[in-house]
Design a protein around this motif. Structure first.
Motif, PDB file in Angstrom:
ATOM      1  N   UNK A 132       0.840  -1.190   0.000  1.00  0.00           N
ATOM      2  CA  UNK A 132       0.000   0.000   0.000  1.00  0.00           C
ATOM      3  C   UNK A 132       0.880   1.247   0.000  1.00  0.00           C
ATOM      4  N   UNK A 133       0.470   2.263  -0.755  1.00  0.00           N
ATOM      5  CA  UNK A 133       1.177   3.548  -0.771  1.00  0.00           C
ATOM      6  C   UNK A 133       0.220   4.603  -0.227  1.00  0.00           C
ATOM      7  N   UNK A 134       0.545   5.118   0.937  1.00  0.00           N
ATOM      8  CA  UNK A 134      -0.308   6.063   1.647  1.00  0.00           C
ATOM      9  C   UNK A 134      -0.029   7.496   1.218  1.00  0.00           C
ATOM     10  N   UNK A 135      -1.099   8.252   1.006  1.00  0.00           N
ATOM     11  CA  UNK A 135      -0.937   9.666   0.706  1.00  0.00           C
ATOM     12  C   UNK A 135      -0.358  10.425   1.884  1.00  0.00           C
ATOM     13  N   UNK A 136      -0.754  10.049   3.109  1.00  0.00           N
ATOM     14  CA  UNK A 136      -0.213  10.697   4.301  1.00  0.00           C
ATOM     15  C   UNK A 136       1.285  10.460   4.418  1.00  0.00           C
ATOM     16  N   UNK A 137       1.713   9.244   4.118  1.00  0.00           N
ATOM     17  CA  UNK A 137       3.137   8.911   4.198  1.00  0.00           C
ATOM     18  C   UNK A 137       3.918   9.633   3.114  1.00  0.00           C
ATOM     19  N   UNK A 138       3.377   9.657   1.904  1.00  0.00           N
ATOM     20  CA  UNK A 138       4.070  10.347   0.821  1.00  0.00           C
ATOM     21  C   UNK A 138       4.217  11.826   1.151  1.00  0.00           C
ATOM     22  N   UNK A 139       3.159  12.431   1.684  1.00  0.00           N
ATOM     23  CA  UNK A 139       3.238  13.838   2.090  1.00  0.00           C
ATOM     24  C   UNK A 139       4.298  14.032   3.166  1.00  0.00           C
ATOM     25  N   UNK A 140       4.264  13.180   4.189  1.00  0.00           N
ATOM     26  CA  UNK A 140       5.220  13.305   5.285  1.00  0.00           C
ATOM     27  C   UNK A 140       6.652  13.142   4.798  1.00  0.00           C
ATOM     28  N   UNK A 141       6.863  12.210   3.882  1.00  0.00           N
ATOM     29  CA  UNK A 141       8.200  11.973   3.349  1.00  0.00           C
ATOM     30  C   UNK A 141       8.721  13.190   2.585  1.00  0.00           C
ATOM     31  N   UNK A 142       7.799  13.988   2.046  1.00  0.00           N
ATOM     32  CA  UNK A 142       8.169  15.231   1.371  1.00  0.00           C
ATOM     33  C   UNK A 142       8.229  16.410   2.336  1.00  0.00           C
ATOM     34  N   UNK A 143       7.994  16.141   3.625  1.00  0.00           N
ATOM     35  CA  UNK A 143       8.031  17.203   4.616  1.00  0.00           C
ATOM     36  C   UNK A 143       6.781  18.055   4.637  1.00  0.00           C
ATOM     37  N   UNK A 144       5.640  17.468   4.212  1.00  0.00           N
ATOM     38  CA  UNK A 144       4.390  18.205   4.105  1.00  0.00           C
ATOM     39  C   UNK A 144       3.302  17.541   4.939  1.00  0.00           C
ATOM     40  N   UNK A 145       2.342  18.323   5.458  1.00  0.00           N
ATOM     41  CA  UNK A 145       1.190  17.721   6.124  1.00  0.00           C
ATOM     42  C   UNK A 145       0.246  17.098   5.105  1.00  0.00           C
ATOM     43  N   UNK A 146      -0.610  16.205   5.601  1.00  0.00           N
ATOM     44  CA  UNK A 146      -1.547  15.487   4.733  1.00  0.00           C
ATOM     45  C   UNK A 146      -2.811  16.326   4.541  1.00  0.00           C
ATOM     46  N   UNK A 147      -2.694  17.386   3.746  1.00  0.00           N
ATOM     47  CA  UNK A 147      -3.831  18.275   3.504  1.00  0.00           C
ATOM     48  C   UNK A 147      -4.019  18.543   2.007  1.00  0.00           C
ATOM     49  N   UNK A 148      -3.668  17.537   1.182  1.00  0.00           N
ATOM     50  CA  UNK A 148      -3.915  17.656  -0.245  1.00  0.00           C
ATOM     51  C   UNK A 148      -2.920  18.501  -1.003  1.00  0.00           C
TER      52      UNK A 148
END
Length: 305
Positions: free
Chosen positions: A51-67
């Protein structure tokens, strides 16, 4: 050296296996991967998918999970992760990155990236983490339109289209059940109902909805962490562990950096590290060496050109 430089299985084969698995009656376990290397470990241990999580991808880029992430960023990371194992890879596509036409394009891009399926959610954009308060959802008809557009763009009928609803914590479980039925009518193959709290709520949802169901077992959220056996007994089809590997990794990284800062050396951390030999085993260094020897095991004939 089949499967050395990439997955041996074609994306279409992975999608077919994912669809068959949804109908198998056996719970499919999809841990989250924040990198291709983690995906290789998930496959080696014997899980059913990645599974590839949007929250994880955002966090890995140093961003919050807010789209804030883009379709390009999500598809690129998804392609990297999907490309290294024979397991189906299932990805978070947030709200589809725009209007229904954008959701349709999202599906074509993710198909081309080798993904086996994606989920779209019914939150208002910009979205937020499903286990936070203050979420808002669009009208059922708007989400159904989003789903119909996405399904219509699907070229491989085995690409799994999952609909996520965040309505349970906003409008109540009854509304979430009604939405799930409408989303199935719009073409969803799988329903992901976010932030159910107790086994009884999971059971209530399963009893009311005929479509295959996904359970999200994320830590520190609203849902009680149920075991795979519990979810099997409840009749769920897929379970994701979206942020687990990132949380494990970041905890270890933080502890290690603080140790280096205070002690001035990492020597006391060696027993908590993955050994070089284990990393090389996971990366199949020996097979690459053999592959290289095979390629260059010849002599040019007839002089140089």
């Amino acid at each position: 050296m089949t499967g050395l430089l990439g997955a041996a299985a074609a994306p279409a084969d992975k999608r077919w296996r994912f669809r068959q698995a949804l109908e198998s009656g056996r719970l499919q376990r999809f841990p989250g991967a924040f990198s291709p290397l983690v995906a290789k470990l998930i496959a080696e241990i014997g899980f059913d998918g990645v599974y590839v999580s949007g929250a994880v991808l955002s966090a890995d880029l140093g961003l919050p999970d807010i789209g804030l992430t883009t379709l390009t960023e999500v598809a690129a990371r998804g392609a990297q992760i999907a490309g290294v194992t024979n397991l189906p890879t299932f990805i978070d596509a947030d709200t589809g990155f725009g209007e229904p036409m954008s959701a349709a394009r999202t599906v074509t891009v993710l198909e081309d990236a080798g993904l086996a399926g994606c989920h779209l959610e019914d939150q208002v954009n910009p979205k937020r983490c499903g286990h936070l308060d203050g979420k808002a959802v669009v009208e059922t008809a708007e989400m159904a339109q989003r789903l119909r557009a996405a399904v219509s763009a699907r070229r491989d009928p085995n690409f799994i289209m999952c609909a996520r609803t965040d309505a349970a914590g906003i409008e109540g479980i009854g509304s979430a059940i009604d939405r799930a039925k409408a989303y199935a009518d719009a073409g969803a193959d799988l329903i992901f109902t976010e932030a159910l709290r107790t086994p009884a709520e999971f059971e209530q949802f399963r009893a009311a909805v005929d479509t295959p169901l996904l359970a999200n077992m994320t830590e520190f959220g609203k849902s009680e962490l149920l075991t795979a056996n519990q979810l099997t007994d409840l009749g769920y089809n897929v379970v994701i562990y979206p942020v687990t590997t990132l949380r494990l990794a970041m905890y270890a990284v933080e502890q290690g950096l603080r140790e280096i800062d205070s002690a001035g050396t990492q020597s006391g951390l060696l027993d908590t590290m993955q050994h070089r030999s284990r990393l090389y085993e996971l990366l199949r260094y020996g097979d690459y060496n053999q592959f290289d020897t095979d390629i260059f095991n010849f002599t040019l004939q007839g002089g140089s050109r």
